[in-house]
Design a protein around this motif. Structure first.
Motif, PDB file in Angstrom:
ATOM      1  N   UNK A   4       0.650  -0.889  -0.010  1.00  0.00           N
ATOM      2  CA  UNK A   4       0.095   0.262  -0.134  1.00  0.00           C
ATOM      3  C   UNK A   4       1.014   1.680   0.121  1.00  0.00           C
ATOM      4  N   UNK A   5       1.935   0.921   0.589  1.00  0.00           N
ATOM      5  CA  UNK A   5       2.788   2.470   1.336  1.00  0.00           C
ATOM      6  C   UNK A   5       3.269   2.778  -0.768  1.00  0.00           C
ATOM      7  N   UNK A   6       3.872   1.726  -0.807  1.00  0.00           N
ATOM      8  CA  UNK A   6       4.445   1.601  -2.546  1.00  0.00           C
ATOM      9  C   UNK A   6       3.846   2.076  -3.681  1.00  0.00           C
ATOM     10  N   UNK A   7       2.421   1.259  -3.367  1.00  0.00           N
ATOM     11  CA  UNK A   7       1.455   2.198  -4.535  1.00  0.00           C
ATOM     12  C   UNK A   7       1.109   3.514  -4.094  1.00  0.00           C
ATOM     13  N   UNK A   8       1.370   3.726  -3.225  1.00  0.00           N
ATOM     14  CA  UNK A   8       0.724   5.309  -2.671  1.00  0.00           C
ATOM     15  C   UNK A   8       2.048   6.280  -2.648  1.00  0.00           C
ATOM     16  N   UNK A   9       3.224   6.445  -2.797  1.00  0.00           N
ATOM     17  CA  UNK A   9       4.436   6.376  -3.556  1.00  0.00           C
ATOM     18  C   UNK A   9       4.617   6.549  -4.814  1.00  0.00           C
ATOM     19  N   UNK A  11       1.883   7.206  -6.784  1.00  0.00           N
ATOM     20  CA  UNK A  11       0.932   7.390  -7.373  1.00  0.00           C
ATOM     21  C   UNK A  11       1.287   8.740  -6.711  1.00  0.00           C
ATOM     22  N   UNK A  12       1.600   9.601  -5.723  1.00  0.00           N
ATOM     23  CA  UNK A  12       2.413  10.584  -5.258  1.00  0.00           C
ATOM     24  C   UNK A  12       3.702  11.063  -6.757  1.00  0.00           C
ATOM     25  N   UNK A  13       4.829  10.250  -6.543  1.00  0.00           N
ATOM     26  CA  UNK A  13       5.629  10.008  -7.671  1.00  0.00           C
ATOM     27  C   UNK A  13       4.895  10.381  -8.852  1.00  0.00           C
ATOM     28  N   UNK A  14       3.933  10.002  -9.690  1.00  0.00           N
ATOM     29  CA  UNK A  14       3.915  10.641 -11.117  1.00  0.00           C
ATOM     30  C   UNK A  14       2.572  11.909 -10.875  1.00  0.00           C
ATOM     31  N   UNK A  15       2.258  11.781  -9.722  1.00  0.00           N
ATOM     32  CA  UNK A  15       1.489  13.704  -9.580  1.00  0.00           C
ATOM     33  C   UNK A  15       2.099  14.529  -9.964  1.00  0.00           C
ATOM     34  N   UNK A  16       3.522  14.056  -9.417  1.00  0.00           N
ATOM     35  CA  UNK A  16       4.426  15.079  -9.100  1.00  0.00           C
ATOM     36  C   UNK A  16       5.332  15.391 -10.317  1.00  0.00           C
ATOM     37  N   UNK A  17       5.769  13.976 -10.903  1.00  0.00           N
ATOM     38  CA  UNK A  17       5.560  13.963 -12.628  1.00  0.00           C
ATOM     39  C   UNK A  17       4.925  14.784 -13.788  1.00  0.00           C
ATOM     40  N   UNK A  18       3.990  14.729 -14.099  1.00  0.00           N
ATOM     41  CA  UNK A  18       2.711  15.143 -13.865  1.00  0.00           C
ATOM     42  C   UNK A  18       3.057  16.511 -14.015  1.00  0.00           C
ATOM     43  N   UNK A  19       2.670  17.273 -13.009  1.00  0.00           N
ATOM     44  CA  UNK A  19       2.387  18.200 -12.633  1.00  0.00           C
ATOM     45  C   UNK A  19       4.168  18.968 -12.718  1.00  0.00           C
ATOM     46  N   UNK A  20       4.964  18.577 -12.667  1.00  0.00           N
ATOM     47  CA  UNK A  20       6.541  19.469 -13.496  1.00  0.00           C
ATOM     48  C   UNK A  20       6.685  19.428 -14.769  1.00  0.00           C
ATOM     49  N   UNK A  21       6.207  18.039 -16.035  1.00  0.00           N
ATOM     50  CA  UNK A  21       5.866  18.474 -16.895  1.00  0.00           C
ATOM     51  C   UNK A  21       5.823  19.018 -17.999  1.00  0.00           C
ATOM     52  N   UNK A  22       4.084  19.409 -16.764  1.00  0.00           N
ATOM     53  CA  UNK A  22       3.210  20.207 -17.258  1.00  0.00           C
ATOM     54  C   UNK A  22       3.675  21.755 -17.083  1.00  0.00           C
ATOM     55  N   UNK A  23       4.552  22.114 -15.920  1.00  0.00           N
ATOM     56  CA  UNK A  23       5.502  23.497 -16.154  1.00  0.00           C
ATOM     57  C   UNK A  23       5.790  23.475 -16.927  1.00  0.00           C
TER      58      UNK A  23
END
Length: 126
Positions: A4-9, A11-23
């Motif tokens: 569960x911790x691995x899945x949460x991390x 998702x967070x890593x994917x979110x940060x990557x998408x946010x950074x790419x968008x910027x």
């Protein structure tokens, strides 16, 4: 639990990557171009500033004037801009004027130019 911790991390890593790419891919707006200000010189004074001076600004617009028309010894006298040099003695008495008008001349009325001066004197000399 580790899963569960691995899945949460992930998702967070994917979110940060998408946010950074968008910027990175979003075009940036250029700031408005403002012409550079003219250089100013700081004036040095001989005295050091040891106290603050309080300043006030008047909301009235100060217009240039050449003459001051003032009552002196019961007569209207035209003074130059400095307020002390007599430019002309008019011979017009203030004793017959309305009190409000006479009070204005006691304080002094500023006149912009000779045309305004002669128009005003003509209105009080009749």
């Amino acid at each position: 639990m580790k899963k569960i911790i691995g899945i949460c991390l992930a998702f967070v890593l994917c979110g940060v990557t998408i946010w950074g790419a968008g910027r990175l891919l979003t075009p940036k707006e250029d700031p408005p171009k403002v012409p550079p200000a003219a250089p100013t010189e700081r004036m040095e004074t001989e005295e050091t500033d040891t106290h603050d001076e309080e300043t006030t600004e008047s909301m009235t617009v100060q217009e240039p004037f050449l003459y001051i028309l003032r009552e002196t010894d019961g007569m209207l006298v035209v003074y130059e801009q400095d307020g002390t040099t007599v430019w002309m003695e008019t011979g017009i008495r203030t004793e017959h004027m309305e009190p409000e008008v006479a009070r204005l001349f006691q304080e002094g009325v500023t006149i912009r130019d000779e045309r305004e001066l002669y128009d005003l004197l003509e209105s009080y000399s009749s």
